[in-house]
Design a protein around this motif. Structure first.
Motif, PDB file in Angstrom:
ATOM      1  N   ASN A   1       2.294  -1.383   2.942  1.00 39.40           N
ATOM      2  CA  ASN A   1       3.178  -2.487   2.570  1.00 39.40           C
ATOM      3  C   ASN A   1       3.657  -3.203   3.828  1.00 39.40           C
ATOM      4  OD1 ASN A   1       5.393  -0.929   3.627  1.00 39.40           O
ATOM      5  ND2 ASN A   1       5.462   0.174   1.664  1.00 39.40           N
ATOM      6  N   GLU A   2       4.492  -4.223   3.632  1.00 38.26           N
ATOM      7  CA  GLU A   2       4.968  -5.015   4.759  1.00 38.26           C
ATOM      8  C   GLU A   2       5.989  -4.246   5.596  1.00 38.26           C
ATOM      9  OE1 GLU A   2       3.729  -7.817   5.638  1.00 38.26           O
ATOM     10  OE2 GLU A   2       2.408  -8.027   3.899  1.00 38.26           O
TER      11      GLU A   2
ATOM     12  N   SER B   1       6.126   2.178   6.707  1.00 41.19           N
ATOM     13  CA  SER B   1       5.752   3.227   5.753  1.00 41.19           C
ATOM     14  C   SER B   1       5.125   4.379   6.519  1.00 41.19           C
ATOM     15  CB  SER B   1       4.785   2.686   4.702  1.00 41.19           C
ATOM     16  OG  SER B   1       3.594   2.231   5.310  1.00 41.19           O
TER      17      SER B   1
ATOM     18  N   THR C   1       2.416   5.582  -3.705  1.00 43.48           N
ATOM     19  CA  THR C   1       1.599   4.369  -3.721  1.00 43.48           C
ATOM     20  C   THR C   1       0.247   4.652  -4.371  1.00 43.48           C
ATOM     21  OG1 THR C   1       2.656   3.523  -1.712  1.00 43.48           O
ATOM     22  CG2 THR C   1       0.507   2.603  -2.290  1.00 43.48           C
TER      23      THR C   1
ATOM     24  N   VAL D   1      -3.756  -2.012  -2.565  1.00 43.88           N
ATOM     25  CA  VAL D   1      -2.611  -1.365  -3.202  1.00 43.88           C
ATOM     26  C   VAL D   1      -2.348  -2.048  -4.534  1.00 43.88           C
ATOM     27  CG1 VAL D   1      -0.134  -0.911  -3.045  1.00 43.88           C
ATOM     28  CG2 VAL D   1      -1.572  -0.699  -1.003  1.00 43.88           C
TER      29      VAL D   1
ATOM     30  N   SER E   1       3.366   0.618  -6.267  1.00 45.50           N
ATOM     31  CA  SER E   1       4.153   1.414  -5.335  1.00 45.50           C
ATOM     32  C   SER E   1       5.529   1.617  -5.944  1.00 45.50           C
ATOM     33  CB  SER E   1       4.262   0.716  -3.973  1.00 45.50           C
ATOM     34  OG  SER E   1       4.906   1.542  -3.031  1.00 45.50           O
TER      35      SER E   1
END
Length: 460
Positions: free
Chosen positions: A77-78, A81, A106, A115, A118
């Motif tokens: 993700n942005e 993580s 996720t 992805v 999540s």
């Protein structure tokens, strides 16, 4: 049993390739660089993809398992993580990744490499396993000391099960639908019924368990403890410890190939992989250059894929391994006797090899037989007697009242002693269930022992 730590010859082949030989195992290794601190690995054999969560990079590396090259790198993700452990659904080609820091689970589409979902479901998610019997995920939470049960179809939490502290590893017996959880800071393995998702009981392995792996062929569970110098082997039919295998401390991760019954154990302290089949109590060793941790075995070939967090790499280790077999002397005893059930004799002798052998006891009386079976160490005569008597009792209804003593009994007795002492018995009473305890081995004639404990009537 005596175990020796043997060194290995390592020859540098390529920048990340080595050839090693250790003990009886020849292995070749090829490696590929991935992200920072790879913590786990799983395999989709249909896509031929290895999936590796890079804990400090926040990515999943996708590796071509044949050529050991990076095919893709998937960002979770942005935000920051820390993908920690993963499980691959090989039927739907989905990858599930836990996060130890955020408590997020996720889901990744393995075909698209993207992805697709999540969700935060806990505080500190660690291990994850797929139960093929009920289509559920079992995920450990290190802070809450829980096993989170999640419906794989709708991504909803079904239940949270309280377990002992630090649930590091989860292993599922797909044959019995039982879930085993190793609690790393307590001497306990929690057992969960996969049908009801209720805690059934606990097993005390005698160590603080970190890693678990189930061999469904031999119905045993292997238990590792990172600071212990042994692997504990437990019979999962009765939850009893049957033996320990001495090793160098530092073993944690394990994986079992259910197709060939071989279990692989990594030791990050000694830079070794241990190989163990279901018929043996003796490890064989492969030395590697990096500190190995998580592993997955190819289901179709003798290849181990292992993560090396300290070198940010993943290795493919191809090995040769020969399973233990009966010695020519034992095979000759079976082949030369046409009057008995050869398969049952084979079962009896293989039962002898399954008796725990330890390194603190040895006698001249049993040395011949043990050496011919490739075993050294303590001889559990009462254990052997019980195995044979159990087999005898199962077949008692088909037994005659009396039976002739076969010649192979004398052959086995001769392995104990050159002097049989008393005149060998020609016939025995099949109604007599008594047998001699073998604790006082110095005062019992070895031939009388074998005539008393072998299931001769069942063989007649």
């Amino acid at each position: 049993m005596n175990f020796k730590h043997s060194g290995a010859i390592a020859i540098l082949v390529l920048a990340f390739g080595i050839t090693t030989f250790s003990g009886n195992v020849y292995a070749s290794q090829d490696s590929v660089l991935v992200g920072d601190f790879p913590r786990d690995i799983d395999f989709d054999p249909f896509l031929n993809n290895l999936y590796v969560p890079n804990y400090e990079s926040g990515t999943i590396s996708v590796i071509d398992a044949t050529n050991m090259i990076i095919k893709d790198t998937i960002s979770i993700n942005e935000n920051n993580s820390n993908p920690t452990r993963i499980a691959v659904d090989k039927n739907q080609h989905l990858i599930y990744a836990t996060d130890k820091i955020s408590g997020t689970l996720t889901i990744i589409d393995g075909i698209e490499g993207k992805v697709i979902n999540s969700k935060k479901i806990g505080e500190s998610l660690w291990d994850i396993a797929i139960n093929e019997n009920n289509n559920k995920l079992y995920i450990s939470d290190l802070i809450k000391n829980e096993i989170i049960v999640l419906d794989k179809d709708n991504f909803k939490v079904i239940k949270s099960i309280s377990v002992n502290s630090s649930p590091w590893s989860i292993a599922i017996n797909q044959n019995t639908n039982k879930v085993y959880v190793a609690s790393g800071t307590s001497e306990a393995i929690n057992v969960i019924d996969g049908k009801t998702d209720n805690l059934i009981h606990e097993i005390n392995p005698g160590v603080k368990p970190w890693g678990l792996s189930i061999n469904e062929k031999s119905n045993v569970i292997y238990v590792s403890s990172w600071d212990s110098n042994e692997i504990t082997v437990i019979d999962i039919q009765n939850d009893q410890i049957i033996y320990q295998i001495p090793i160098i401390s530092g073993a944690w991760q394990m994986t079992t190939n259910q197709n060939n019954g071989i279990t692989i154990i990594s030791n990050e302290h000694s830079n070794e992989l241990y190989i163990l089949d279901e018929n043996s109590r003796k490890i064989q060793t492969i030395s590697v250059l990096d500190s190995p941790q998580s592993m997955i075995a190819s289901p179709t070939s003798n290849i181990i894929y292992v993560t090396n967090p300290l070198s940010n790499s993943v290795s493919s280790v191809m090995y040769d391994y020969e399973h233990r077999s009966l010695t020519p002397i034992i095979e000759e005893v079976i082949a030369d006797n046409d009057s008995v059930n050869d398969e049952l004799i084979l079962e009896v002798i293989q039962g002898i090899t399954n008796i725990p052998q330890r390194e603190d006891f040895d006698t001249d009386m049993i040395a011949g037989l043990l050496k011919n079976l490739g075993i050294t160490g303590e001889f559990d005569g009462n254990g052997i007697a019980q195995i044979l008597l159990d087999d005898y009792n199962e077949k008692k209804e088909l037994q005659p009242k009396t039976a002739q003593v076969p010649s192979w009994t004398t052959e086995l007795a001769l392995m104990f002693s050159d002097d049989l002492g008393n005149e060998p018995k020609k016939e025995i009473n099949c109604d007599d269930d008594a047998f001699f305890p073998i604790n006082d081995i110095d005062n019992i004639n070895p031939f009388d022992i074998w005539v008393s404990i072998l299931p001769i009537c069942a063989l007649s």
